[in-house]
Design an enzyme around this catalytic site. Structure first.
Site, short mmCIF file in Angstrom:
data_model
loop_
_atom_site.label_atom_id
_atom_site.label_comp_id
_atom_site.label_asym_id
_atom_site.label_seq_id
_atom_site.Cartn_x
_atom_site.Cartn_y
_atom_site.Cartn_z
N GLY A 128 37.94 -3.20 31.61
CA GLY A 128 38.28 -3.44 33.00
C GLY A 128 37.08 -3.24 33.89
O GLY A 128 35.92 -3.32 33.46
N VAL A 185 35.50 -1.10 37.68
CA VAL A 185 35.59 0.05 38.56
C VAL A 185 35.22 -0.42 39.97
O VAL A 185 34.22 -1.12 40.16
CB VAL A 185 34.65 1.19 38.12
CG1 VAL A 185 34.79 2.39 39.05
CG2 VAL A 185 34.96 1.59 36.68
N GLY A 213 31.06 -1.32 39.02
CA GLY A 213 30.73 -1.35 37.60
C GLY A 213 31.84 -1.98 36.80
O GLY A 213 32.96 -2.18 37.28
N LYS A 214 31.51 -2.32 35.54
CA LYS A 214 32.51 -2.89 34.65
C LYS A 214 32.36 -2.25 33.28
O LYS A 214 31.27 -1.81 32.89
CB LYS A 214 32.37 -4.41 34.56
CG LYS A 214 31.06 -4.89 33.95
CD LYS A 214 31.03 -6.41 33.89
CE LYS A 214 29.73 -6.91 33.25
NZ LYS A 214 29.69 -8.38 33.14
N GLY A 215 33.47 -2.21 32.55
CA GLY A 215 33.48 -1.60 31.24
C GLY A 215 34.09 -2.53 30.21
O GLY A 215 34.22 -3.74 30.42
N LYS A 238 39.59 2.73 38.89
CA LYS A 238 39.33 2.05 37.62
C LYS A 238 40.57 1.24 37.24
O LYS A 238 41.68 1.79 37.17
CB LYS A 238 39.01 3.07 36.52
CG LYS A 238 38.50 2.46 35.24
CD LYS A 238 37.99 3.54 34.31
CE LYS A 238 37.32 2.95 33.09
NZ LYS A 238 36.76 3.99 32.21
N ASP A 273 31.03 9.85 23.39
CA ASP A 273 30.22 8.75 23.91
C ASP A 273 29.25 9.28 24.98
O ASP A 273 29.17 8.77 26.09
CB ASP A 273 31.12 7.66 24.51
CG ASP A 273 30.39 6.33 24.64
OD1 ASP A 273 29.32 6.18 24.02
OD2 ASP A 273 30.88 5.45 25.37
#
Length: 671
Positions: free
Chosen positions: A43, A45, A38-40, A60, A158
């Site tokens: 950055g 993961v 995954g990405k945020g 992460k 969130d």
């Protein structure tokens, strides 16, 4: 933000090895990146394997962006520091577990628990909607983690399906604490952060983040899982803010034709109350029937089978038609590739649409400073004098009407400007207050960053000092190896001398200990004998005291008995005197009676004689005289015997008492 994720992805490819620094004597660990999961915003993961144990973790990687930090942009650093601090404070089965964090080059590496079954948002996208049983199960586990956070004065800020992760045991884990804050007076945020579709009304209106804000976001997440998207998903994120914030706008709900009133609707009403004070807490929501009666999925296979069965039963229903129609409406208004979590301005698109609408309606054009509306047939009235006159009259009327409208609009505008000025002044004051709070937050963030920099600087200094110490130790070891033979021989001689000295000391200590033990034993025996003599003497004294006390007691008792005996003898003497007096009185009485009887007998005898001499024959009287004499003889016979028996009984009684008293006196003297 995509550029940050792209930069991290280029720096860390599949198979990259990351080595954590050794701290507090613990060895360094090596992690190998297996694949991105995954990405945020800041950055990516990765799924990584720890080489020492062969276990898998979620790593992460956040780009600290040194250039942005140098320009004063602390968002990345603040987010990273906040996430690490939140993870360190929270340890719960429904919260992603934190293991360690360290800096690698200009990137922050956070090692966390791996929830390798993906996020709930992925399941919503794959299956479209989720059943009420799945929603209740997810809400129960999520509320357990949220209640733990709130009890520790932490706010997530969130909450959404994308931040709910599942592991192989089908446990729901809260993740992504980059926006979380403390709920204390110093840490309470006064800013509008989060994702627009999941924001609470008080966050949009006042920028106030509380525990109740997480509950609102949880209710929106439940709606997201029930119908596939959050409320107002078809609208622009900026417009959504104006649909959620006003108190007169009702809270989002589910369509009653597909979701009738029941525990699920009650749960949503409790979560989506516009008044945050009336909104239930996480602990109170856990007691609602919808959560208490939630099904428990024992394994991920059972959970996956249930999702597939409910998805198959979803086919061909009216709810599917409604869902597909709503999904097409969202795509047509939002665009197929548009994300719910990114607010696009769309200025160029709005300009293009407005231009197309003007061209379609005829639009406006400017000529010689005057504004004409375009007509399909050109100017009204043509170019003749009559037409020009009509046009001039029309323009004059239009100008006068426009002037009146402009004056009215100007007065209205002035009133609006005054109202806006008051609102602006209030807004300025609120903004100043918020700016002050933000400055304070920024100062605290700067202080934390400086402390962090100082910490890593000190850590680097310690590492350098440790390296220098290791080098010095190596030099000393080399010098010792060069002189090892002399040192070993000297050490052997010294050891021999020390052994000889120690053996002599041991022998001397042994003799001294034996002498000391003998002296101690003799002293102890003497002490024991003294104690025995003392005890014997005390026992003899106690025995003598007891004998003396018994003698005194016996003498007192004998004296008491002597006194009693004297009293008894006095009483006996008194009784003897009384007895003698009684006997004397009795004898006198007997003498008197005897004399009386004799006198009576003489008188009777005389009377009888006179009757015989007179020759009178009175048989009855002579018979009575004889009977009287017989009675008198009997009385004379019995009277002395009664007197003697009475006096004899009294004498016998007194004699028995005397003998008894004498016997007791003899016994006392014998004792």
């Amino acid at each position: 933000m995509d550029a940050v994720a792209r930069r991290v992805g280029q720096a860390f490819q599949k198979g990259t090895k990351i080595v954590s620094p050794s701290e507090d004597g613990e060895p360094s660990e090596e992690y190998v990146l297996v694949e991105p999961v995954g990405k945020g915003a800041y950055g990516m993961v990765y799924r990584a394997m720890k080489m020492s144990t062969k276990d898998y973790f979620a790593v992460k990687i956040l780009d600290l962006d040194e250039e942005a930090v140098a320009k004063g942009k602390h968002s990345t650093v603040e987010t990273a520091a906040r996430e690490v601090a939140a993870h360190k404070m929270l340890s719960h089965p429904n919260v992603i577990k934190y293991y360690t964090a360290f800096v690698h080059q200009k990137y922050l590496i956070i090692v966390m628990e791996l929830a390798d079954q993906g996020s709930l948002r992925q399941y919503v996208r794959h299956f479209g909607v989720l059943s009420e049983e799945v929603i209740a199960y997810v809400m129960k586990q999520a509320l357990t983690g949220i209640a733990f956070m709130h009890q520790n004065d932490m706010i997530h800020r969130d909450i959404k399906a994308a931040n709910f992760l599942l592991n192989e045991q089908c446990d729901v884990k809260l993740a992504d604490f980059g926006l979380s804050i403390g709920n204390t007076a110093q840490d309470k945020a006064m800013s509008m952060v989060g994702t627009p579709y999941w924001m609470a009304p008080e966050v949009i209106s006042h920028g106030t983040q509380t525990k109740a804000s997480d509950i609102w976001s949880l209710g929106i997440t439940a709606i997201e899982m029930a119908i596939g998207d959050p409320p107002y998903a078809e609208k622009n994120p900026t417009k959504v803010l104006f649909l959620i914030a006003p108190p007169e706008v009702p809270s989002p709900t589910l369509p009653k034709e597909f979701f009738p009133d029941g525990p699920f609707q009650d749960f949503l009403y409790a979560c989506l109350n516009k008044d945050p004070k009336q909104r239930k807490s996480a602990v109170e929501l856990l007691q609602m029937p919808f959560i208490k009666n939630a099904r428990d999925f024992g394994s991920f296979e059972e959970f996956d089978d249930h999702l597939r069965k409910t998805h198959a039963s979803f086919k061909g229903t009216d709810f599917e038609k409604w869902f597909l129609q709503r999904r097409e409406e969202i795509k047509s208004k939002r665009g197929p590739e548009r994300s719910l979590e990114v607010c696009h301005s769309g200025k160029e698109e709005r300009k293009r649409r407005k231009g197309a609408e003007r061209r379609k309606k005829g639009g406006w054009r400017k000529t010689s400073g005057l504004v004409f509306q375009s007509f399909p047939g050109g100017k009204p009235g043509g170019d003749s004098p009559e037409g020009i006159a009509k046009l001039s009259l029309t323009l004059a009327k239009e100008g006068r009407r426009r002037a009146e409208l402009d004056a009215q609009m100007l007065s209205n505008r002035i009133a609006l400007l005054k109202a806006e000025e008051e609102k602006a002044w209030k807004k300025i004051q609120e903004t100043r207050k918020k700016k002050t709070d933000l400055d304070n937050l920024r100062d605290r963030a700067d202080d934390r960053q400086r402390a962090k920099d100082e910490f890593y600087r000190n850590k680097y200094t310690q590492l350098r000092q440790q390296q220098q110490l290791v080098a010095a130790e190596r030099e000393r070891a080399r010098a010792m190896r060069d002189n090892s033979k002399n040192v070993i021989s000297e050490r052997k001689a010294a050891d021999a001398r020390s052994v000889k000295t120690e053996s002599f000391d041991i022998e001397q200590n042994k003799r001294e200990r034996e002498l000391f033990e003998r002296a101690t034993k003799a002293e102890r025996a003497h002490m024991i004998k003294s104690q025995k003599d003392e005890v014997k003497r005390r026992l003899e004294e106690e025995q003598q005291m007891k004998v003396e006390a018994a003698r005194l007691e016996y003498e007192a008792k004998v004296a008491k008995e002597e006194t009693q005996r004297a009293r008894t003898e006095a009483m006996v003497a008194k009784l003897e005197r009384e007895e003698a007096e009684l006997i004397l009185r009795l004898q006198n009485t007997q003498v008197t009676q005897r004399q009386a009887y004799e006198e009576l007998e003489g008188s009777l005898h005389n009377s009888c004689s006179s009757s015989v001499v007179g020759g009178t024959n009175k048989p009855s009287r002579s018979g009575s005289a004889r009977s009287f004499q017989a009675a008198l003889g009997m009385m004379n016979h019995h009277l002395p015997s009664r007197t003697g028996s009475a006096s004899g009984g009294t004498a016998n009684t007194l004699q028995a008492k005397r003998s008894k008293g004498t016997t007791k006196t003899a016994e006392r003297k014998a004792r």
